[in-house]
Structures are given as structure tokens and as C-alpha cells.
Design an enzyme around this catalytic site. Structure first.
Site, PDB file in Angstrom:
ATOM      1  N   CYS A 104       0.805  -1.225   0.000  1.00 56.54           N
ATOM      2  CA  CYS A 104       0.000   0.000   0.000  1.00 56.54           C
ATOM      3  C   CYS A 104       0.837   1.273   0.000  1.00 56.54           C
ATOM      4  O   CYS A 104       0.328   2.349  -0.291  1.00 56.54           O
ATOM      5  CB  CYS A 104      -0.936  -0.027   1.192  1.00 56.54           C
ATOM      6  SG  CYS A 104      -1.791  -1.613   1.308  1.00 56.54           S
ATOM      7  N   HIS A 252      -3.846   6.386   0.466  1.00 54.66           N
ATOM      8  CA  HIS A 252      -4.078   5.006   0.054  1.00 54.66           C
ATOM      9  C   HIS A 252      -5.529   4.639   0.377  1.00 54.66           C
ATOM     10  O   HIS A 252      -5.985   4.852   1.503  1.00 54.66           O
ATOM     11  CB  HIS A 252      -3.108   4.077   0.787  1.00 54.66           C
ATOM     12  CG  HIS A 252      -3.547   2.656   0.768  1.00 54.66           C
ATOM     13  ND1 HIS A 252      -3.730   1.965  -0.408  1.00 54.66           N
ATOM     14  CD2 HIS A 252      -3.880   1.800   1.769  1.00 54.66           C
ATOM     15  CE1 HIS A 252      -4.145   0.738  -0.115  1.00 54.66           C
ATOM     16  NE2 HIS A 252      -4.251   0.625   1.181  1.00 54.66           N
ATOM     17  N   ASN A 282      -9.850  -2.034  -2.374  1.00 51.78           N
ATOM     18  CA  ASN A 282      -8.455  -1.693  -2.069  1.00 51.78           C
ATOM     19  C   ASN A 282      -7.555  -2.470  -3.035  1.00 51.78           C
ATOM     20  O   ASN A 282      -7.402  -3.677  -2.913  1.00 51.78           O
ATOM     21  CB  ASN A 282      -8.184  -2.063  -0.608  1.00 51.78           C
ATOM     22  CG  ASN A 282      -6.734  -1.870  -0.187  1.00 51.78           C
ATOM     23  OD1 ASN A 282      -5.843  -1.749  -1.028  1.00 51.78           O
ATOM     24  ND2 ASN A 282      -6.489  -1.871   1.103  1.00 51.78           N
TER      25      ASN A 282
END
Lengths: 327, 82
Positions: A104, A252, A282
Site C-alpha cells: 500500500c 491510500h 483496495n
């Protein structure tokens, strides 16, 4: 000096839908997630994203001096996937290529590596590919991870420029949190064997094997709440700026709830804060470039805007940088 | 952080009217009470009051009384409180 010249992204065709009646689904802000085919790897997605970028005609394949590939799902243990991508994209053989393994926070670190290569005179045009296929690691009966992650890739062209468009940077690393986001089996520390495939239910009833992704959600949440505001404060100090000096914020895209908690804590205006994960979840190292591209397309980020980018997650690793948007 | 501050914080995070949380309140009757909110509560205590709680402190709780019992060792008591 360095600038982000162009971004394109690519998702697999297949997608999964999160149960819209599930209360957690609403809070996480993720409706669907794209899922790669069995025989479709992260590098396949990355190549598609790169081809889209070259198709725009901003840059010829032969002009790329260096290829950076950020993934946690390489095609093979060896060789380096970036080398395979070089051949498939038909980049020139005098081009440098390397993989780096981050999640990430990967996009921030990729920008940093590209800037280093450009400003030390080693490259003029760097292609940063970010791609991951966490769906291959997630057990579908583990609600701690299966509602969150989607597959995807982004291609970002970073070039030499007369204006400063990338940086400064603040980095952070805390390996004591390695255990909070981990796939235990399959590497050298714990080689793949039959035991790695045994399903075990945890105390919450989530099912996983040692070769599946494990995430300690509350530890990761707390880590983000603790470190992200500090890292941003460090960058503001470094730049001699305040939050008001930035036109937009792209963090993120972990999940909407965590993003909202961070936004409130930092006191960032809702209208300047990117939430771009409803359809794709995500996507790990590609969340920031995807969100950046979408905010520009939607007119929320304009030419000349100063944008703060924040990556944080698996490692534990984090990074913050400012970028200036130029056409 | 004292008891009243903690209760006020819970009411804010759980989006309930001030004064409606009683010791007998069952947590499963509150829409907002889930794993994400529990994480948020821990990080708020850290952020607002510099009170660092274990991350999973509120996991096995059924009533608001259970929540208070868990957090009690971390509260400071003002001279006028019992």
C-alpha cells in the site's frame, strides 16, 4: 527535476459484489471488487495498463529508460517479473528494469525511486507499474480481508521536467508490525507444504490457511491512526507548509471508514479528500494512481494543483509526498 | 481521561443522544457498534486523551457496563468521583 506525466489503469473483467445489506459493507464503502482470472497475473494487468498509456501517444516505448514494477504477486520467484514485462511490452533492451516488493505504500516509493533515477541523470523517462492480485491470496471465508481487496494495475509515466513536480518525501518503516499483514507460507522462511493448505478457523470464525493473507485489522487501523498524522506533520515541516497549502489529498484507499477517520482526525475538508474505491476496493499499490487519475478526470484536481499523497500499509511501511500537477 | 469524558466520547462515536447510554444498554441494540467502531474508539482515546488502550480491549463485550469495566483501569478518577 521530475514530473508525473501520465497515468492509466486497468482492472480484470470479472468482479465480485459485496453484500449490500451487510452493515460492514456500507461502512467500508466498497460495493464491488475486480478479480483476476485463474491464469491472469499481476504482470498481465500491468501490461494492459502500460499498453493503454502508450496508446495515448504521450511517449514511445523506445523512449523508456527504466521500468519499475511494484508487486507482491510476481510471476515467478525468479526471474524478475520486470524483465518479463520488458520483453512483452517490447521496451528496448538498453532499458533498466527491476521489481520492488511493497504494498500500500508502493506508489510513493516508486515515485521516489523514479525521481532518484531522473535527477541523478540515469534516466529521463521512467515507467512505474503497480499491480497486485490479492484475490489469489485471500480466503473467501475470511471477512477480515475478503470484503476489502480487489485486483488492479496502474501505469505511471514519470519524466524529466523544468518544473519541480514530485517531492519532497517522508518515509517510515516499522518491521515490528510485519506480523499484522502477512502470508506466512510460500516464501523461504516457511516453504509451501501440505500443512500450508490446512484451513483453520480463528476465534471470530474467519477461515484461513498459512498460505492465505492474514490481516490484524485493529492493529493496522491503529498503526494508520498513529503514524499517518505524524508523517504528514513531518512533511509539512519539511516543506514549510500547512494543510491549507494543498489543493487535494489522496491517501491510500484502504477502506472508506478508515479514510474518514483519518480525514476527521487531520481536519481535512471533505471536498479536497479523495474517496475512490466503491467499484474496485483496495487495489494495494495502485489505489493512489487510480484515485489521482479519476480526480483529474472528474475535474477535482486541476493543472497547477498541489496534491498530497499518502501511502501506508503492509510492512509496515509508509510514505508521504507532495506532487504538482502539470499537463 | 475520566469516566464522563469516556461516556461522552462513546455517545459521539456511536451516534446516540447524550445521556441515553446506560450501564444496562445492550451493545447489539446500537447500530453503530461493530469492529470498526471499536477500533475507532481505541484510537480516539489515544488521540484525544493520550490514553493508550489495548487494541482488542472491547472485543468481548455485551453491555455498556462491560465496556466501562474494561476501560476502568485506564481512567483517572477526579477527587469528587467515587
Amino acid at each position: 527535476m521530475t514530473t508525473v506525466k501520465a497515468i492509466e489503469y486497468h482492472f480484470p473483467t470479472n468482479y465480485q459484489t459485496n453484500d449490500p445489506n451487510n452493515k460492514l459493507t456500507k461502512k467500508l464503502g466498497i460495493s464491488t471488487r475486480y478479480i483476476a482470472e485463474q491464469d491472469e497475473t499481476a504482470s498481465d494487468l500491468a501490461i494492459q495498463a502500460a499498453e493503454k498509456l502508450f496508446a495515448k501517444g504521450i511517449c514511445q516505448k523506445g523512449e523508456i529508460d527504466f521500468l519499475l514494477f511494484c508487486t507482491q504477486a510476481p510471476d515467478y520467484i525468479l526471474p524478475t517479473t520486470a524483465c518479463i514485462i520488458q520483453e512483452k511490452l517490447k521496451l528496448r533492451t538498453s532499458c533498466g528494469a527491476l521489481d520492488f516488493n511493497l504494498g500500500c505504500s508502493g506508489f510513493i516509493y516508486g515515485l521516489a525511486l523514479a525521481k532518484g533515477l531522473i535527477e541523478s541523470g540515469q534516466a529521463k523517462k521512467v515507467l512505474l507499474l503497480t499491480a497486485d492480485t490479492y484475490s489469489k491470496f485471500v480466503h473467501n471465508q475470511d471477512l477480515g480481508t475478503s470484503l476489502l481487496f480487489g485486483d488492479g494495475a496502474a501505469a505511471t509515466l514519470i519524466t524529466e521536467s523544468s518544473d519541480e513536480g514530485v517531492g519532497p518525501f517522508v518515509y517510515g518503516t516499522d518491521g515490528s508490525g510485519a506480523k499484522d499483514l502477512i502470508i506466512y507460507a510460500g516464501g523461504a522462511r516457511e516453504p509451501m507444504d501440505s500443512e500450508a493448505l490446512i484451513e483453520v478457523a480463528d476465534e471470530k470464525g474467519n477461515i484461513r490457511t498459512r498460505s492465505n493473507l492474514y490481516m490484524n485489522g485493529s492493529e493496522v487501523f491503529n498503526f494508520a491512526m498513529r503514524e499517518v498524522p505524524k508523517a504528514i506533520a513531518d512533511l509539512l515541516h519539511k516543506e514549510q507548509t500547512t494543510l491549507n497549502d494543498y489543493d487535494y489529498f489522496i491517501f491510500h484507499q484502504a477502506n472508506a471508514y478508515m479514510l474518514e477517520a483519518l480525514r476527521r482526525r487531520l481536519g481535512i475538508d471533505k471536498t479536497k479528500f479523495s474517496i475512490q474505491l466503491k467499484d474496485c476496493g483496495n487495489t494495494v499499490s495502485s489505489t493512489i494512481p487510480i484515485a489521482l487519475k479519476r480526480e483529474i478526470e472528474q475535474g477535482n484536481i486541476k493543472n497547477g494543483d498541489k496534491v498530497l499523497l499518502v501511502g501506508f500499509g503492509v510492512g509496515l511501511s509508509w510514505g508521504v509526498c507532495a506532487i504538482k500537477i502539470s499537463a | 481521561m475520566n469516566l464522563q469524558q469516556f461516556i461522552t466520547l462513546c455517545e459521539e462515536i456511536l451516534e446516540v443522544e447524550p445521556g441515553t447510554l446506560t450501564m444496562a444498554t445492550r451493545l447489539d441494540s446500537i447500530d453503530e457498534w461493530d469492529s470498526l467502531t471499536r477500533m475507532d474508539l481505541v484510537s480516539y482515546c489515544d488521540d484525544k486523551f493520550n490514553t493508550t488502550l489495548p487494541v482488542e480491549i472491547f472485543r468481548d463485550t455485551e453491555t455498556f457496563q462491560d465496556v466501562i469495566d474494561k476501560v476502568k483501569p485506564y481512567l483517572y478518577v477526579t477527587a469528587y468521583e467515587k
